[in-house]
Design an enzyme around this catalytic site. Structure first.
Site, short mmCIF file in Angstrom:
data_model
loop_
_atom_site.label_atom_id
_atom_site.label_comp_id
_atom_site.label_asym_id
_atom_site.label_seq_id
_atom_site.Cartn_x
_atom_site.Cartn_y
_atom_site.Cartn_z
N GLU A 1 0.42 -1.35 16.18
CA GLU A 1 0.14 -2.25 15.04
C GLU A 1 0.47 -3.70 15.40
O GLU A 1 -0.18 -4.63 14.91
CB GLU A 1 0.90 -1.80 13.78
CG GLU A 1 0.64 -0.35 13.33
CD GLU A 1 -0.69 -0.13 12.58
OE1 GLU A 1 -1.59 -1.00 12.64
OE2 GLU A 1 -0.82 0.94 11.93
N ASN B 1 -7.34 -2.99 9.08
CA ASN B 1 -7.76 -1.62 9.36
C ASN B 1 -8.53 -1.47 10.66
O ASN B 1 -9.17 -0.45 10.89
CB ASN B 1 -8.66 -1.13 8.22
CG ASN B 1 -7.84 -0.37 7.20
OD1 ASN B 1 -7.29 0.67 7.53
ND2 ASN B 1 -7.75 -0.90 6.02
N LYS C 1 0.88 -1.19 0.00
CA LYS C 1 0.00 0.00 0.00
C LYS C 1 0.90 1.22 0.00
O LYS C 1 1.73 1.40 0.90
CB LYS C 1 -0.89 0.02 1.24
CG LYS C 1 -2.12 -0.83 1.10
CD LYS C 1 -3.09 -0.54 2.23
CE LYS C 1 -4.32 -1.41 2.10
NZ LYS C 1 -5.22 -1.24 3.26
N HIS D 1 -8.66 1.81 12.47
CA HIS D 1 -8.10 2.83 11.58
C HIS D 1 -9.14 3.85 11.10
O HIS D 1 -8.80 4.97 10.77
CB HIS D 1 -7.41 2.19 10.38
CG HIS D 1 -6.08 1.56 10.71
ND1 HIS D 1 -5.93 0.60 11.68
CD2 HIS D 1 -4.83 1.77 10.20
CE1 HIS D 1 -4.66 0.23 11.75
NE2 HIS D 1 -3.97 0.93 10.86
N HIS E 1 0.55 8.10 13.94
CA HIS E 1 -0.39 7.14 13.36
C HIS E 1 -0.71 6.03 14.37
O HIS E 1 -1.89 5.72 14.60
CB HIS E 1 0.21 6.54 12.08
CG HIS E 1 -0.65 5.49 11.46
ND1 HIS E 1 -1.84 5.77 10.84
CD2 HIS E 1 -0.50 4.14 11.40
CE1 HIS E 1 -2.39 4.65 10.40
NE2 HIS E 1 -1.60 3.64 10.73
N ARG F 1 -8.12 -8.57 3.99
CA ARG F 1 -7.11 -7.54 4.24
C ARG F 1 -7.68 -6.33 4.99
O ARG F 1 -6.97 -5.65 5.71
CB ARG F 1 -6.46 -7.10 2.91
CG ARG F 1 -5.36 -6.10 3.16
CD ARG F 1 -4.43 -5.88 1.99
NE ARG F 1 -3.37 -4.97 2.38
CZ ARG F 1 -2.32 -4.69 1.65
NH1 ARG F 1 -2.17 -5.25 0.47
NH2 ARG F 1 -1.40 -3.85 2.09
P1 NAD Z 1 7.28 8.13 10.28
O1 NAD Z 1 7.65 7.60 8.97
O2 NAD Z 1 6.83 9.52 10.38
O3 NAD Z 1 8.50 7.89 11.26
C1 NAD Z 1 8.39 8.29 12.59
C2 NAD Z 1 9.56 9.20 13.02
O4 NAD Z 1 10.71 8.41 13.27
C3 NAD Z 1 9.96 10.22 11.98
O5 NAD Z 1 10.31 11.40 12.63
C4 NAD Z 1 11.19 9.57 11.35
O6 NAD Z 1 12.05 10.50 10.75
C5 NAD Z 1 11.82 8.93 12.54
N1 NAD Z 1 12.69 7.81 12.30
C6 NAD Z 1 12.54 6.86 11.36
N2 NAD Z 1 13.44 5.88 11.55
C7 NAD Z 1 14.18 6.24 12.61
C8 NAD Z 1 15.24 5.63 13.32
N3 NAD Z 1 15.69 4.42 13.00
N4 NAD Z 1 15.79 6.29 14.36
C9 NAD Z 1 15.29 7.50 14.73
N5 NAD Z 1 14.27 8.11 14.13
C10 NAD Z 1 13.71 7.47 13.09
O7 NAD Z 1 6.11 7.25 10.94
P2 NAD Z 1 5.84 5.69 11.00
O8 NAD Z 1 5.17 5.47 12.29
O9 NAD Z 1 7.02 4.90 10.65
O10 NAD Z 1 4.79 5.48 9.83
C11 NAD Z 1 3.53 6.10 9.86
C12 NAD Z 1 3.01 6.20 8.44
O11 NAD Z 1 2.86 4.89 7.91
C13 NAD Z 1 1.67 6.86 8.33
O12 NAD Z 1 1.68 7.78 7.28
C14 NAD Z 1 0.71 5.73 8.03
O13 NAD Z 1 -0.38 6.12 7.28
C15 NAD Z 1 1.61 4.81 7.25
N6 NAD Z 1 1.19 3.41 7.28
C16 NAD Z 1 1.12 2.76 6.10
C17 NAD Z 1 0.78 1.44 6.05
C18 NAD Z 1 0.79 0.71 4.74
O14 NAD Z 1 0.34 -0.43 4.71
N7 NAD Z 1 1.35 1.28 3.70
C19 NAD Z 1 0.48 0.74 7.23
C20 NAD Z 1 0.54 1.44 8.44
C21 NAD Z 1 0.91 2.78 8.45
N1 GLY Z 2 -2.04 -1.37 6.94
C1 GLY Z 2 -3.17 -1.89 6.26
C2 GLY Z 2 -2.82 -2.76 5.11
O1 GLY Z 2 -1.69 -2.93 4.73
O2 GLY Z 2 -3.70 -3.30 4.51
#
Ligand code: NAD
Ligand code: GLY
Length: 362
Positions: A182, A242, A140, A245, A262, A238
């Site tokens: 998660e 969510n 995604k 969410h 998130h 799938r």
């Molecule tokens: P993020 O990507 O904003 O990372 C969180 C923070 O940690 C940021 O400030 C980043 O710069 C920092 N960071 C990253 N790696 C680091 C490290 N190793 N050491 C120190 N700092 C670090 O947030 P997240 O929680 O990783 O991801 C949230 C996003 O993911 C949301 O936009 C959400 O919608 C999306 N998401 C997508 C899916 C999908 O299936 N594609 C699933 C769940 C969430």
């Molecule tokens: N995080 C929801 C999905 O991957 O379907």
């Protein structure tokens, strides 16, 4: 190192999980089939891990794109920044994009890869717990819109996911807890035994005890890979990923992207989904208390923001990818360890849940 597989026919790919994977030269080499490589990361992750990745790419023509850090920058404008860099350097259709960062970079990098010249290869190097257990797996990709979270995007699978657990050492405690939301989700939707294990091991997880954390990451990826393998394009099971969410995305959009992480929004949303499940007669008071308790144990919020109202929630929940013909659809829990498929929720019951949980807003 553990190796799992996301089974999607011709789009199948491995998930590598282990310590110090970024220092291994073989993994990237195995999956890069081009000379041109672009690494997309952000201003926080670049000083920490870009150099070690670039050291493994000395045989390639490498471009780097360093984006600002934050959910509020997960926009089309910043995907455009990636396109511009690729076009300026005349990157071809066989180029490979590496997304090095958390879920924000993974979602944006993946979306850029899906769109650039109608699709180039990409590799996920997730660096947050949340990205390692969830967002990097399953394809995604996308960006937010001011009117709705993740509303613009594409299903687009990576060539590989390289989850180096050592990089989690630099993640701050708040972000780490957000990732646990998660992990807890997988127990709730698919595995009651794992949920009980999480209850027993919450303290050790929070203390980042290596073996406990490694088990939680692997278990989460196994569940995610299985569900994605069964239903890549979310026509059924799938959607259970969510859980919480629909409420959570409303919180993220309603408070302006970035105030709630998130994972924090998902924790609150899952408690609201649990309340709804109790009103439907599926969970009992004890189940709901267990769910609230586990999020509290890992320092996640469990009550909705003071600034939100029932009306605001409903307006925002009306913009959700699960909705059909404008009706709000949610996932609930039939029991701990089993989620329902999305269903049209009765407005009256939804309002009861929102009114009741908003009474305890914090
Ligand atoms: P993020 O990507 O904003 O990372 C969180 C923070 O940690 C940021 O400030 C980043 O710069 C920092 N960071 C990253 N790696 C680091 C490290 N190793 N050491 C120190 N700092 C670090 O947030 P997240 O929680 O990783 O991801 C949230 C996003 O993911 C949301 O936009 C959400 O919608 C999306 N998401 C997508 C899916 C999908 O299936 N594609 C699933 C769940 C969430
Ligand atoms: N995080 C929801 C999905 O991957 O379907």
């Amino acid at each position: 190192m553990k190796q799992l597989q996301v089974e999607l026919g011709v789009r199948s790919y491995p998930i590598y999980i282990g310590e110090n994977l970024l220092t291994r030269s073989d993994l990237l080499g195995r999956h890069i089939k081009s000379r041109q490589v672009v690494v997309v990361t952000n201003v926080t992750v670049a000083p920490l891990y870009l150099e070690v990745v670039l050291k493994k790419l000395t045989d390639y023509q490498v471009e780097t794109v360093i984006l600002p850090d934050g959910e509020q920058y997960k926009t089309l404008e910043h995907v455009e920044t990636i396109f511009t860099a690729l076009l300026e350097k005349k990157f071809s259709r066989n180029a490979t994009l590496i997304a090095l960062g958390g879920g924000v970079i993974g979602d944006m990098g993946g979306f850029a890869a899906a769109c650039y010249q109608r699709g180039i290869a990409f590799i996920q190097i997730p660096t947050t717990l949340l990205a390692q257990v969830d967002s990097s797996v399953g394809g995604k990709t996308g960006v937010n819109h001011p009117l709705g979270k993740n509303m613009i995007g594409a299903f687009y699978q990576p060539q590989a996911v390289i989850a180096d657990t050592t990089v989690l050492d630099t993640l701050d405690d708040r972000q780490f807890s957000a990732g646990l939301a998660e992990v807890i989700k997988y127990g709730l939707i698919a595995d009651a035994e794992f949920f009980s294990w999480l209850e027993l091991n919450a303290k050790k997880l929070l203390a980042r005890e290596k073996e406990v954390l490694a088990y939680a990451i692997e278990k989460s990826c196994i569940t995610k890979a299985r569900i994605v393998g069964e239903d890549e394009f979310e026509s059924g099971v799938r959607a259970t990923l969510n859980l919480g969410h629909t409420f959570g995305h409303a919180i993220e959009t309603g408070t302006g992207y970035g105030e709630y992480l998130h994972g924090e929004a998902v924790a609150i949303g899952t408690c609201q989904a649990a309340d709804l499940s109790r009103r439907l007669g599926w969970l009992n008071d004890k189940d709901v208390a267990r769910i609230i308790r586990i999020f509290e144990q890992v320092n996640l919020p469990v009550t909705p923001p003071k600034t939100m109202t029932t009306r605001h929630y409903i307006e925002l929940m009306s913009v959700d990818k699960k909705n059909i013909d404008g009706a709000i659809r949610v996932i609930a829990l039939e029991k701990i360890g089993r989620a329902s498929l999305p269903f049209n929720v009765k407005r009256e019951v939804l309002e009861q849940t929102l009114n009741s949980t908003l009474e305890h807003s914090g």
